[in-house]
Design a protein around this motif. Structure first.
Motif, PDB file in Angstrom:
ATOM      1  N   LYS A 272       7.253   2.070  -5.401  1.00 58.87           N
ATOM      2  CA  LYS A 272       6.688   1.319  -4.284  1.00 58.87           C
ATOM      3  C   LYS A 272       5.929   2.211  -3.302  1.00 58.87           C
ATOM      4  O   LYS A 272       5.607   1.770  -2.185  1.00 58.87           O
ATOM      5  CB  LYS A 272       7.796   0.566  -3.552  1.00 58.87           C
ATOM      6  N   GLY A 273       5.638   3.437  -3.695  1.00 57.61           N
ATOM      7  CA  GLY A 273       4.885   4.329  -2.825  1.00 57.61           C
ATOM      8  C   GLY A 273       3.492   3.802  -2.537  1.00 57.61           C
ATOM      9  O   GLY A 273       2.918   3.029  -3.310  1.00 57.61           O
ATOM     10  N   LYS A 274       2.897   4.232  -1.444  1.00 57.53           N
ATOM     11  CA  LYS A 274       1.601   3.698  -1.030  1.00 57.53           C
ATOM     12  C   LYS A 274       0.458   4.348  -1.802  1.00 57.53           C
ATOM     13  O   LYS A 274       0.556   5.471  -2.302  1.00 57.53           O
ATOM     14  CB  LYS A 274       1.402   3.910   0.466  1.00 57.53           C
ATOM     15  N   GLN A 275      -0.648   3.619  -1.908  1.00 62.66           N
ATOM     16  CA  GLN A 275      -1.850   4.139  -2.534  1.00 62.66           C
ATOM     17  C   GLN A 275      -2.639   4.986  -1.530  1.00 62.66           C
ATOM     18  O   GLN A 275      -2.374   4.963  -0.324  1.00 62.66           O
ATOM     19  CB  GLN A 275      -2.715   2.997  -3.051  1.00 62.66           C
ATOM     20  N   PHE A 276      -3.609   5.714  -2.039  1.00 61.43           N
ATOM     21  CA  PHE A 276      -4.491   6.508  -1.192  1.00 61.43           C
ATOM     22  C   PHE A 276      -5.898   6.448  -1.785  1.00 61.43           C
ATOM     23  O   PHE A 276      -6.080   6.130  -2.965  1.00 61.43           O
ATOM     24  CB  PHE A 276      -4.006   7.954  -1.075  1.00 61.43           C
TER      25      PHE A 276
END
Length: 397
Positions: A272-276
């Motif tokens: 569930k880590g964020k995109q960049f």
């Protein structure tokens, strides 16, 4: 006839005395020579401490010097007892007509580069890396362009390069046999230039500004600043984002207990880590800006667990393979996994593939970076170029 035997007896005794004196003198001279040369001699046989005459010892040394010799650069933290491992490798070497190997252990201060350069300076015929993917990368980077072949002796969790080249990963003896008797095969390596985040201007430990004029023309993306620049060589793949986070957070204790499955545990915790956002450019004309979760540049494509991230990647094709992973949530990751496992393009485009000889990736924020499974901290940009046929590896004949 009885008149001459006393004279004969005197002559015989005189000969015995003379012979004894000559023997004593020869032994004394040998001892004196031994004392000057540091060699101990036995007065009863004239043999040295090594069990042979001086002539025999010299002959043995000459014979040994004529044998081919390998060096083994070993990460001692991978073994409970390195003496047993060393004995096993030495036995294999002797069984194939090689001298006992030069044994060099890595340290925290030097994880293999200096040891490899020292081995090459000794004029060895082969350098073997004995450790995990990190040891293989460091040894390989020191050997690029040396024209001395490299052998792979797997002792890590992933053993990615060995798996991609179908080399033994479960038997040290078999791995050493391939290294000694295999055929030389040239593979590509890659040079990565990474750019660190700019440190706080108030940080007293911040390094002086670095000249990055040779890295201009990188895609202009918003970023807080440009920090120091570092160059590294890798053999397998480099990545920023999700893959680097997984490797950085896989517990060492768990890796020792369950092997590569530890990465699955670490990965599940970070789905569930964020995109960049990244800007990507290649020498093949690719220009794109994309929101991603991970960017991977591979020299080869197989991962642990049998997953083939880049099926078309070859270690000797002179080309780098770029993979962009862009999942959104668990459903998106499901699409990514399905595509990687089935190699299907069904559903949303979550996985993009590109190729090039030079690839530039710039992120709008600092992200975790990894090389061949070694995490290197945070970076804001990376420029990767391929080095075709720059490393000689021993593969099964």
């Amino acid at each position: 006839m009885t008149d001459w035997w006393p004279l004969a007896l005197v002559v015989l005794l005189l000969l015995v005395v003379i012979a004894g004196w000559l023997l004593w003198r020869a032994t004394t001279t040998a001892k004196e020579r031994g004392a000057r040369s540091g060699t101990a001699y036995s007065s009863s046989s004239g043999r040295g401490a090594q069990g042979g005459t001086q002539a025999e010892t010299t002959a043995d040394e000459t014979s040994t010097a004529a044998l081919p010799r390998a060096a083994v650069v070993v990460n001692p933290t991978k073994f409970d007892r390195t003496d047993k491992v060393r004995a096993e490798i030495s036995k294999v070497c002797r069984g194939h007509g090689w001298a006992d190997p030069l044994w060099l252990e890595t340290t925290l201060e030097d994880p293999g580069y200096g040891q490899t350069k020292a081995a090459l300076a000794e004029g060895v015929d082969l350098v073997c890396a004995l450790g995990g993917d990190g040891t293989v990368r460091i040894v390989g980077s020191a050997m690029v362009g040396s024209e001395v072949p490299m052998g792979l002796l797997s002792a890590g969790t992933g053993n990615l390069l060995a798996r991609n080249l179908s080399l033994p990963v479960t038997s040290l003896t078999q791995g050493m046999k391939v290294a000694l008797t295999g055929a030389d095969h040239r593979i590509d390596t890659a040079t990565l230039r990474l750019r660190r985040p700019l440190r706080d201007a108030d940080d007293e430990d911040a390094p002086p500004p670095v000249d990055t004029s040779d890295l201009d023309d990188l895609p202009p993306v918003p970023r807080q600043g440009e920090g120091e620049v570092e160059d590294h060589i890798f053999l397998v793949m480099a990545g920023i984002g999700f893959d680097a986070e997984v490797m950085a957070n896989a517990p060492e204790k768990l890796k020792k207990q369950v092997g590569w499955a530890a990465y699955i545990v670490s990965g599940a915790q970070r789905l569930k880590g964020k995109q960049f956002k990244v800007d990507v450019r290649t020498d093949a004309g690719v220009r794109l800006r994309r929101r991603v979760r991970s960017v991977i540049i591979g020299n080869v494509g197989k991962l642990t667990g049998g997953l083939n991230l880049v099926p078309q990647a070859q270690a000797d094709d002179g080309i780098l393979d770029l993979v962009l992973l862009s999942p959104e949530g668990l459903v998106g990751w499901g699409a990514v996994v399905t595509r990687l496992v089935t190699r299907s393009s069904r559903g949303h485009q979550r996985v993009d593939y590109y190729t090039g000889r030079t690839i530039e990736v710039t992120s709008d924020e600092p992200v975790e970076i990894q090389l061949d499974g070694d995490t290197l901290g945070l970076a804001t940009a990376m420029t990767i170029g391929v080095n075709p046929g720059s490393l000689i590896l021993r593969r099964p004949a």
